[in-house]
Design a protein around this motif. Structure first.
Motif, PDB file in Angstrom:
ATOM      1  N   GLY A  70       0.855  -1.183   0.000  1.00 12.26           N
ATOM      2  CA  GLY A  70       0.000   0.000   0.000  1.00 12.26           C
ATOM      3  C   GLY A  70       0.891   1.232   0.000  1.00 12.26           C
ATOM      4  N   ALA A  71       0.771   2.034   1.058  1.00 12.51           N
ATOM      5  CA  ALA A  71       1.576   3.256   1.133  1.00 12.51           C
ATOM      6  C   ALA A  71       2.962   3.001   1.740  1.00 12.51           C
ATOM      7  CB  ALA A  71       0.844   4.308   1.957  1.00 12.51           C
ATOM      8  N   GLY A  72       3.255   1.741   2.091  1.00 16.79           N
ATOM      9  CA  GLY A  72       4.572   1.420   2.653  1.00 16.79           C
ATOM     10  C   GLY A  72       4.771   1.972   4.058  1.00 16.79           C
ATOM     11  N   LYS A  73       3.695   2.097   4.835  1.00 14.42           N
ATOM     12  CA  LYS A  73       3.810   2.671   6.184  1.00 14.42           C
ATOM     13  C   LYS A  73       4.060   1.616   7.254  1.00 14.42           C
ATOM     14  CE  LYS A  73       2.943   6.881   4.801  1.00 14.42           C
ATOM     15  NZ  LYS A  73       4.079   7.786   4.597  1.00 14.42           N
ATOM     16  N   SER A 136      -1.838   5.935   5.562  1.00 22.95           N
ATOM     17  CA  SER A 136      -1.953   4.493   5.240  1.00 22.95           C
ATOM     18  C   SER A 136      -3.100   4.328   4.251  1.00 22.95           C
ATOM     19  CB  SER A 136      -2.309   3.691   6.494  1.00 22.95           C
ATOM     20  OG  SER A 136      -1.344   3.869   7.494  1.00 22.95           O
ATOM     21  N   THR A 137      -3.002   3.300   3.395  1.00 24.00           N
ATOM     22  CA  THR A 137      -4.136   2.977   2.521  1.00 24.00           C
ATOM     23  C   THR A 137      -5.114   2.079   3.279  1.00 24.00           C
ATOM     24  OG1 THR A 137      -3.159   0.953   1.629  1.00 24.00           O
ATOM     25  CG2 THR A 137      -2.618   3.029   0.480  1.00 24.00           C
ATOM     26  N   GLY A 140      -3.936  -1.615   2.808  1.00 23.82           N
ATOM     27  CA  GLY A 140      -2.812  -1.972   3.686  1.00 23.82           C
ATOM     28  C   GLY A 140      -3.258  -2.024   5.140  1.00 23.82           C
ATOM     29  N   ALA A 143      -5.211  -5.231   5.714  1.00 20.00           N
ATOM     30  CA  ALA A 143      -4.326  -6.413   5.721  1.00 20.00           C
ATOM     31  C   ALA A 143      -3.613  -6.541   7.066  1.00 20.00           C
ATOM     32  CB  ALA A 143      -3.312  -6.313   4.585  1.00 20.00           C
ATOM     33  N   PHE A 199      -7.199  -7.305  -1.689  1.00 21.46           N
ATOM     34  CA  PHE A 199      -8.458  -6.577  -1.505  1.00 21.46           C
ATOM     35  C   PHE A 199      -8.601  -5.638  -2.705  1.00 21.46           C
ATOM     36  CE2 PHE A 199      -6.895  -6.899   3.024  1.00 21.46           C
ATOM     37  CZ  PHE A 199      -7.801  -7.872   3.426  1.00 21.46           C
ATOM     38  N   TYR A 402      -3.378  -9.965  16.469  1.00 21.48           N
ATOM     39  CA  TYR A 402      -2.283  -9.551  17.355  1.00 21.48           C
ATOM     40  C   TYR A 402      -2.834  -8.976  18.656  1.00 21.48           C
ATOM     41  CZ  TYR A 402      -3.647  -4.982  15.604  1.00 21.48           C
ATOM     42  OH  TYR A 402      -4.385  -3.861  15.269  1.00 21.48           O
ATOM     43  N   TYR A 442       2.797  -7.595  16.660  1.00 20.26           N
ATOM     44  CA  TYR A 442       2.049  -6.894  15.615  1.00 20.26           C
ATOM     45  C   TYR A 442       2.933  -6.812  14.354  1.00 20.26           C
ATOM     46  CZ  TYR A 442      -0.873  -3.179  13.586  1.00 20.26           C
ATOM     47  OH  TYR A 442      -1.684  -2.430  12.767  1.00 20.26           O
TER      48      TYR A 442
HETATM   49  C1  LIG Z   1       3.460   7.162  11.761  1.00 25.45           C
HETATM   50  C2  LIG Z   1       2.734   5.849  11.807  1.00 25.45           C
HETATM   51  C3  LIG Z   1       1.764   5.644  12.764  1.00 25.45           C
HETATM   52  C4  LIG Z   1       1.063   4.437  12.805  1.00 25.45           C
HETATM   53  N1  LIG Z   1       0.112   4.266  13.762  1.00 25.45           N
HETATM   54  C5  LIG Z   1      -0.572   3.102  13.827  1.00 25.45           C
HETATM   55  C6  LIG Z   1      -1.611   2.912  14.761  1.00 25.45           C
HETATM   56  O1  LIG Z   1      -1.924   3.791  15.551  1.00 25.45           O
HETATM   57  N2  LIG Z   1      -2.270   1.726  14.761  1.00 25.45           N
HETATM   58  C7  LIG Z   1      -1.957   0.735  13.881  1.00 25.45           C
HETATM   59  O2  LIG Z   1      -2.610  -0.320  13.925  1.00 25.45           O
HETATM   60  N3  LIG Z   1      -0.991   0.880  12.962  1.00 25.45           N
HETATM   61  C8  LIG Z   1      -0.291   2.048  12.916  1.00 25.45           C
HETATM   62  N4  LIG Z   1       0.683   2.220  11.973  1.00 25.45           N
HETATM   63  C9  LIG Z   1       0.962   1.111  11.058  1.00 25.45           C
HETATM   64  C10 LIG Z   1       0.204   1.245   9.744  1.00 25.45           C
HETATM   65  O3  LIG Z   1      -1.082   1.769   9.925  1.00 25.45           O
HETATM   66  C11 LIG Z   1       0.083  -0.133   9.106  1.00 25.45           C
HETATM   67  O4  LIG Z   1       1.361  -0.635   8.899  1.00 25.45           O
HETATM   68  C12 LIG Z   1      -0.684  -0.139   7.798  1.00 25.45           C
HETATM   69  O5  LIG Z   1      -0.750  -1.476   7.352  1.00 25.45           O
HETATM   70  C13 LIG Z   1       0.009   0.719   6.751  1.00 25.45           C
HETATM   71  O6  LIG Z   1      -0.791   0.788   5.587  1.00 25.45           O
HETATM   72  P1  LIG Z   1      -0.089   0.908   4.155  1.00 25.45           P
HETATM   73  O7  LIG Z   1      -1.103   1.325   3.167  1.00 25.45           O
HETATM   74  O8  LIG Z   1       1.119   1.747   4.255  1.00 25.45           O
HETATM   75  O9  LIG Z   1       0.291  -0.600   3.901  1.00 25.45           O
HETATM   76  P2  LIG Z   1       1.720  -1.258   3.636  1.00 25.45           P
HETATM   77  O10 LIG Z   1       2.591  -1.018   4.802  1.00 25.45           O
HETATM   78  O11 LIG Z   1       2.213  -0.847   2.309  1.00 25.45           O
HETATM   79  O12 LIG Z   1       1.298  -2.785   3.613  1.00 25.45           O
HETATM   80  C14 LIG Z   1       0.825  -3.417   4.779  1.00 25.45           C
HETATM   81  C15 LIG Z   1       0.389  -4.845   4.462  1.00 25.45           C
HETATM   82  O13 LIG Z   1      -0.750  -4.809   3.640  1.00 25.45           O
HETATM   83  C16 LIG Z   1      -0.592  -5.659   2.513  1.00 25.45           C
HETATM   84  N5  LIG Z   1      -1.421  -5.040   1.479  1.00 25.45           N
HETATM   85  C17 LIG Z   1      -1.319  -3.786   0.987  1.00 25.45           C
HETATM   86  N6  LIG Z   1      -2.330  -3.553   0.123  1.00 25.45           N
HETATM   87  C18 LIG Z   1      -3.092  -4.685   0.071  1.00 25.45           C
HETATM   88  C19 LIG Z   1      -4.269  -5.072  -0.623  1.00 25.45           C
HETATM   89  N7  LIG Z   1      -4.897  -4.241  -1.459  1.00 25.45           N
HETATM   90  N8  LIG Z   1      -4.755  -6.312  -0.433  1.00 25.45           N
HETATM   91  C20 LIG Z   1      -4.161  -7.177   0.428  1.00 25.45           C
HETATM   92  N9  LIG Z   1      -3.039  -6.853   1.114  1.00 25.45           N
HETATM   93  C21 LIG Z   1      -2.509  -5.624   0.951  1.00 25.45           C
HETATM   94  C22 LIG Z   1       0.908  -5.668   2.280  1.00 25.45           C
HETATM   95  O14 LIG Z   1       1.326  -6.844   1.633  1.00 25.45           O
HETATM   96  C23 LIG Z   1       1.440  -5.632   3.703  1.00 25.45           C
HETATM   97  O15 LIG Z   1       1.504  -6.921   4.243  1.00 25.45           O
HETATM   98  C24 LIG Z   1       1.374   3.410  11.879  1.00 25.45           C
HETATM   99  C25 LIG Z   1       2.345   3.627  10.911  1.00 25.45           C
HETATM  100  C26 LIG Z   1       3.013   4.836  10.871  1.00 25.45           C
HETATM  101  C27 LIG Z   1       4.056   5.051   9.826  1.00 25.45           C
END
Ligand SMILES: Cc1cc2nc3c(=O)[nH]c(=O)nc-3n(C[C@H](O)[C@H](O)[C@H](O)COP(=O)(O)OP(=O)(O)OC[C@H]3O[C@@H](n4cnc5c(N)ncnc54)[C@H](O)[C@@H]3O)c2cc1C
Length: 489
Positions: A70-73, A136-137, A140, A143, A199, A402, A442
């Protein structure tokens, strides 16, 4: 890149946004949010479902697996796969339907949390569950089954998801709900860290609100015992959102001292102008602070991101917070929730080695002792986390959950070439404390967990069920990530 993955033909035609071969110009560096590791992979950015299917075909033709991103967060290695295909899904970012009468929002997976609340807030609806960042997306976030500062009240994102469409690596496209024939996939793919399917459409239930303003307060806690007590007291008192911050350098009788921040929606009738406070532009965080562009703030922070600097800043933060302990103020909903978005790119302040976040959840009865022991281990090893966050959680029904009915401690450590091995060893020791206390890990934050720990925390039956579902929906094991390989082999 591995020699057998080398492209055969860079002139292949493009369809649906991806090529049918793996061209060299797709090779990009990939990192997690923490930036503690950089790998290279072939990155595809499809803009529709056909594009995802074509990327699967291309990867299969080359015999390489595929990671979803997704957004790599995610902080660690959850959203990339070295020397293989990584599918960046951020271009599938359309809001497909919004119903302001029912509060049901239907989105593509690359829609961000920010896009979601900006779509709905003007009608008096907000996402019930958001992470500390709005970037975040939704795909993501689902997931990983994210939680917010109101986990104890609203559960995880998955608990507020009505249904989703899941594209399996073999090509089947299934609608999954908590009660239809794909029920097991509903509970396994949410929190299934992207290795069961993609998804492609997600339907979320938003939360109805009467105001965009919150009453916020922070309370000083002089030690760990008080941190637990104040958190429990505020939650019992009805706080909508609660999060604790710990001064990681406090020692002796002050270990675990910190600030507990609470936020609650203004009660109905207390916001004189809800039509204004529920405007999307009034909620956004803004680009400047005291006249300074926020984009440069991380550079001002950088000289302080070391033991001496953070010791001073943490003590100052505690004293300032303690001086205003209990005083009420107001903030927007976004301001109270996205605390980590105030300083854009703050992670860069950690320097070239990046940061590693260590987060575990520990059952309520065991938590006071286990958290104290984890802080003691950090001190004993002279490895101090520069940000320590404390939250209250509840259990959920998802297969790879988790969550426990308890507390979490998230510790951000600066990674350098000099401390990397010591940090990973410390994480192993912290893991042992978590497991002994019946806690969980987690994956969104993980970078260090050893595969031998997985059954200890999830139990053999759950891991077995997950493996069986994985074999059923992805018999060729096409979907993988570095995290999946590290933990599941
Ligand atoms: C500053 C910061 C604060 C945060 N605070 C919290 C918080 O308060 N609570 C919390 O729970 N998390 C928190 N997080 C973690 C973050 O919300 C998660 O890591 C979330 O998954 C990031 O979303 P993303 O779009 O960046 O996904 P990514 O990190 O790019 O991917 C996450 C996972 O989703 C999978 N994925 C992505 N897109 C799809 C799709 N369409 N279908 C199936 N699988 C997919 C990927 O393979 C990967 O395993 C935080 C992160 C940051 C950077």
């Amino acid at each position: 890149m591995g020699a057998n993955h080398a492209p055969r033909d860079n002139r292949a035609g493009k369809r649906g946004g991806v090529t049918s071969v793996l061209p060299r110009d797709r090779i990009e560096p990939l990192q997690g949010f923490g930036g503690a590791e950089t790998v290279a992979g072939y990155v595809f950015r499809p803009s529709n479902v056909s594009g995802i299917r074509e990327a699967f075909v291309a990867a299969r033709a080359y015999g390489v697996p595929v990671a979803l991103r997704g957004a790599g967060k995610s902080y660690g290695d959850a959203a990339y796969l070295r020397e293989a295909v990584t599918l960046d899904l951020t271009r599938l970012n359309r809001v497909l339907d919004w119903n302001p009468d029912t509060g049901v929002l239907t989105v593509e997976p690359g829609v961000t949390i920010r896009q979601a609340w900006q779509t709905t807030v003007g009608d008096g609806w907000l996402p019930p569950v958001v992470s500390g960042t709005m970037y975040s997306t939704i795909g993501g976030a689902l997931a990983m089954n994210i939680h917010g500062k109101n986990h104890y009240k609203h559960g995880t994102l998955g608990e507020n998801t009505l249904s989703f469409d899941l594209l399996l690596p073999g090509g089947d496209h299934l609608t999954c709900t908590p009660s239809n024939e794909n029920r097991d996939l509903f509970y396994a793919a949410i929190g299934g860290f992207g290795v069961l399917g993609v998804f492609t459409t997600i339907r979320l239930q938003m939360m109805s609100v009467q105001s965009g303003l919150m009453r916020v307060r922070q309370f000083a806690a002089r030690n760990l015992t008080e941190l637990f007590a104040v958190t429990d007291r505020e939650i019992a008192g009805g706080s909508d959102y609660t999060v604790g911050w710990l001064d990681p350098f406090a020692s002796g009788t002050n270990v675990g001292r910190g600030l507990v921040q609470t936020a609650s929606f203004l009660p109905e009738g207390h916001d004189p102008a809800p039509a204004q406070t529920l405007r999307a532009d009034r909620q956004d965080l803004g680009d400047t602070a005291l006249g300074v562009p926020k984009s440069v703030l991380w550079q001002l922070l950088k000289p302080w991101v070391n033991d001496a600097g953070m010791r001073v800043l943490s003590a100052l933060r505690y004293r300032l917070g303690a001086a205003t302990s209990g005083k009420a103020g107001t903030d927007t909903w976004a301001g109270a929730n996205f605390l980590l978005d105030y300083v854009p790119h703050w992670q860069n302040a950690y320097g070239s080695g990046g940061l590693m976040q260590y987060q575990t959840q520990i059952p309520a009865t065991a938590a006071p002792e286990a958290v104290a022991e984890q802080l003691r281990l950090c001190h004993a090893h002279r490895l101090f986390p520069y940000l320590s966050v404390f939250k209250r959680h509840r259990a959920d029904p998802f297969l790879m959950s988790y969550s426990v009915d308890g507390y979490s401690l998230a510790l951000d450590f600066k990674v350098t070439s000099a401390n990397r091995d010591r940090l990973w060893n410390l994480a192993g020791e912290l893991d042992a404390v978590t497991i002994a206390a019946g806690g969980r890990f987690y994956f969104a934050k993980d970078a260090t967990l050893h595969p031998s720990r997985i059954q200890a925390f999830l139990g053999e039956a759950r891991v077995q069920t997950f493996r069986e579902i994985k074999r059923r929906v992805d018999p060729q094991n096409l979907l993988q990530t570095d995290l999946y390989r590290r933990i599941f082999g």
